[in-house]
Scaffold this motif. Structure first.
Motif, PDB file in Angstrom:
ATOM      1  N   GLU A 285       0.816  -1.222   0.000  1.00  0.00           N
ATOM      2  CA  GLU A 285       0.000   0.000   0.000  1.00  0.00           C
ATOM      3  C   GLU A 285       0.847   1.269   0.000  1.00  0.00           C
ATOM      4  O   GLU A 285       0.502   2.268   0.648  1.00  0.00           O
ATOM      5  CB  GLU A 285      -0.973   0.013   1.184  1.00  0.00           C
ATOM      6  N   CYS A 286       1.967   1.249  -0.721  1.00  0.00           N
ATOM      7  CA  CYS A 286       2.823   2.430  -0.836  1.00  0.00           C
ATOM      8  C   CYS A 286       2.201   3.440  -1.797  1.00  0.00           C
ATOM      9  O   CYS A 286       1.422   3.083  -2.676  1.00  0.00           O
ATOM     10  CB  CYS A 286       4.199   2.042  -1.355  1.00  0.00           C
ATOM     11  N   SER A 287       2.581   4.707  -1.642  1.00  0.00           N
ATOM     12  CA  SER A 287       2.069   5.773  -2.504  1.00  0.00           C
ATOM     13  C   SER A 287       3.159   6.283  -3.439  1.00  0.00           C
ATOM     14  O   SER A 287       4.348   6.174  -3.150  1.00  0.00           O
ATOM     15  CB  SER A 287       1.551   6.930  -1.647  1.00  0.00           C
ATOM     16  N   VAL A 313      -3.095   1.684  -6.592  1.00  0.00           N
ATOM     17  CA  VAL A 313      -1.897   2.304  -6.028  1.00  0.00           C
ATOM     18  C   VAL A 313      -2.160   3.799  -5.896  1.00  0.00           C
ATOM     19  O   VAL A 313      -2.486   4.472  -6.873  1.00  0.00           O
ATOM     20  CB  VAL A 313      -0.660   2.058  -6.916  1.00  0.00           C
ATOM     21  N   CYS A 314      -2.021   4.329  -4.686  1.00  0.00           N
ATOM     22  CA  CYS A 314      -2.322   5.737  -4.427  1.00  0.00           C
ATOM     23  C   CYS A 314      -1.329   6.641  -5.152  1.00  0.00           C
ATOM     24  O   CYS A 314      -0.121   6.455  -5.072  1.00  0.00           O
ATOM     25  CB  CYS A 314      -2.270   6.018  -2.925  1.00  0.00           C
ATOM     26  N   PHE A 358      -7.118  17.370 -10.377  1.00  0.00           N
ATOM     27  CA  PHE A 358      -7.503  18.135  -9.182  1.00  0.00           C
ATOM     28  C   PHE A 358      -7.644  17.210  -7.974  1.00  0.00           C
ATOM     29  O   PHE A 358      -7.218  17.549  -6.868  1.00  0.00           O
ATOM     30  CB  PHE A 358      -8.803  18.891  -9.440  1.00  0.00           C
ATOM     31  N   HIS A 359      -8.225  16.040  -8.194  1.00  0.00           N
ATOM     32  CA  HIS A 359      -8.351  15.072  -7.110  1.00  0.00           C
ATOM     33  C   HIS A 359      -6.975  14.664  -6.583  1.00  0.00           C
ATOM     34  O   HIS A 359      -6.760  14.585  -5.360  1.00  0.00           O
ATOM     35  CB  HIS A 359      -9.116  13.839  -7.587  1.00  0.00           C
ATOM     36  N   LEU A 360      -6.036  14.394  -7.489  1.00  0.00           N
ATOM     37  CA  LEU A 360      -4.700  13.974  -7.069  1.00  0.00           C
ATOM     38  C   LEU A 360      -4.001  15.068  -6.276  1.00  0.00           C
ATOM     39  O   LEU A 360      -3.210  14.775  -5.362  1.00  0.00           O
ATOM     40  CB  LEU A 360      -3.854  13.592  -8.285  1.00  0.00           C
ATOM     41  N   LYS A 367      -4.384  11.372   1.040  1.00  0.00           N
ATOM     42  CA  LYS A 367      -4.308   9.927   1.226  1.00  0.00           C
ATOM     43  C   LYS A 367      -2.855   9.458   1.282  1.00  0.00           C
ATOM     44  O   LYS A 367      -2.500   8.605   2.115  1.00  0.00           O
ATOM     45  CB  LYS A 367      -5.041   9.210   0.094  1.00  0.00           C
ATOM     46  N   ALA A 368      -2.011  10.014   0.419  1.00  0.00           N
ATOM     47  CA  ALA A 368      -0.607   9.615   0.400  1.00  0.00           C
ATOM     48  C   ALA A 368       0.067   9.889   1.737  1.00  0.00           C
ATOM     49  O   ALA A 368       0.894   9.094   2.211  1.00  0.00           O
ATOM     50  CB  ALA A 368       0.127  10.352  -0.720  1.00  0.00           C
TER      51      ALA A 368
END
Length: 435
Positions: A285-287, A313-314, A358-360, A367-368
């Protein structure tokens, strides 16, 4: 309380627009968001029976509130040469420009001058949360943490660690690197409030020995802090790492062995991730911090953002100062869309659009950094990190016309806007920068 158009992106590709009143308390916690079908402040007050109108900050028709931007990859000392030194491949660039520039931060006075300008510039451009690489110098890294704390920016700060393949004027011993990292963690943890967080920061595999990385992995677990580094970022870096570790398949296998890959981990670039590495990132679960602008100069490839999204993957966005010659996440949003469109021409895949970008830059970053329960969108119980945006003024870059909906104004801002459109930046309910 704030009344007006409230825009955020709680889900990938989703733009949520609400007209209403957002209420928050003295601690900066959102207590209520009341929305109706009303289209003006006066009608809204009538519908809700509000009489104390003077306690409400009312946004104009050409204004809206959005979450503050979250930049997940900044080399703070490289701000001194941002916009220059883009003429060499990565490994040459580091020795020619980066290490000499960063070595000057042995002086805390130099650090204080540079970091004050940087943090002010970031807040002006709407970056309310930042993930910083500092330098190997403990005292100057404390200065960065102090400046962020004083300015009110939400910041994750890491003292850079490097004990090999570095010039004599800019290198640590393994023991001193570990000792100073632990000292920095303890220093940040005693700062008032919780806006500043320490980060374990091995620069990247070529400059960090296995003993150092294993020691840093142990510290990250001991103190339960975030890890940041660079992973599979360019052909020359990947080849150098393989020459140093011929028995390991890739960067990710080395980081995993050292205990540095986990959910609380943000790896920059990752443009050269193999299929095996993708599986490691998914499992742990790495970003990934996607730095599209600097990848154009140093990455040798374009990150497959769509694959990351599909496989869970975040992904977040980073300016990567100074590899990326701009402090604005708006520019990072645009270049991430452009990069995705270019990639789609070769691989026949759907590109990302401005909504996803925009979400990222907001929820993706939250989240990251594992703070999406606090920031990234507007929800009751979250902390108010926000930007007040105005478009259509004579001197700003976003023209609006009669009939433009709030959706169109927002899209124009993402594609055309800059710091001139940011009226103020808010962190935890407090204005930290005002136009």
């Amino acid at each position: 309380r704030i009344c007006g158009n409230i825009i955020d992106s709680p889900g990938l590709g989703e733009i949520r627009i609400r007209f209403g009143i957002l209420s928050y308390n003295d601690l900066g916690i959102i207590e209520d968001i009341t929305c109706t079908s009303a289209t003006t402040f006066e009608i809204l007050c009538q519908e809700l029976g509000i009489k104390d109108i003077y306690s409400i900050q009312v946004l104009e028709k050409n204004e809206f509130l959005i979450p503050g931007f979250v930049d997940t990859h900044i080399h703070a000392p490289q701000y001194t040469y941002m916009g220059s030194a883009t003429d060499e491949p990565l490994m040459t660039w580091l020795h020619k420009y980066t290490f000499p520039a960063e070595s000057k931060f042995q002086s805390t006075e130099h650090a204080r001058v540079v970091y004050k300008k940087l943090v002010n510039d970031l807040l002006k451009h709407g970056t309310t949360t930042a993930l910083f690489f500092a330098t190997i110098h403990l005292e100057s890294t404390k200065v960065l943490a102090d400046i962020c704390h004083t300015a009110g920016q939400r910041a994750f700060v890491g003292k850079v660690c490097m004990d090999r393949n570095s010039p004599e004027f800019y290198i640590e011993t393994t023991e001193s690197s570990l000792q100073d990292t632990e000292a920095f963690i303890n220093y940040v943890n005693q700062l008032e409030g919780n806006l500043i967080q320490p980060v374990v920061t091995p620069r990247f595999i070529p400059t960090c020995s296995m003993d150092l990385m294993k020691g840093l992995g142990a510290l990250s677990n001991k103190y339960d802090v975030l890890v940041q580094s660079h992973c599979s970022e360019s052909d020359d870096e990947v080849n150098f790492s393989k020459s140093l570790h011929p028995t390991h398949l890739n960067d990710s296998a080395i980081f995993e062995e050292c205990g540095l890959l986990k959910k609380k981990c943000v790896m920059a670039h990752c443009t050269r991730l193999s299929d095996d590495e993708f599986e490691i990132f998914k499992r742990l679960e790495c970003s990934i911090s996607h730095c599209s602008l600097s990848n154009a100069y140093f990455g040798d490839a374009i990150l497959d953002v769509q694959r990351c999204i599909k496989e869970g993957v975040c992904v977040s966005l980073g300016t990567d100062i100074a590899g990326g010659p701009s402090p604005s996440l708006l520019n990072s949003m645009r270049t991430s869309v452009i990069a995705s469109r270019l990639r789609s021409q070769f691989y026949r895949e759907l590109p990302i659009n401005y909504k996803t970008a925009f979400h990222l830059a907001t929820m993706g970053g939250a989240k990251a950094l594992c703070v999406d329960h606090k920031i990234g969108s507007f929800e009751v119980g979250k902390e108010l990190d926000a930007l007040r945006i105005r478009v259509g003024d004579t001197a700003d870059p976003v023209p609006i016309f009669e009939g433009d909906s709030i959706e169109i104004m927002f899209e124009k801002f993402v594609n055309l806007g800059d710091d001139r459109n940011i009226i103020c930046s808010i962190v935890k309910g407090k204005v930290v920068h005002k136009k």
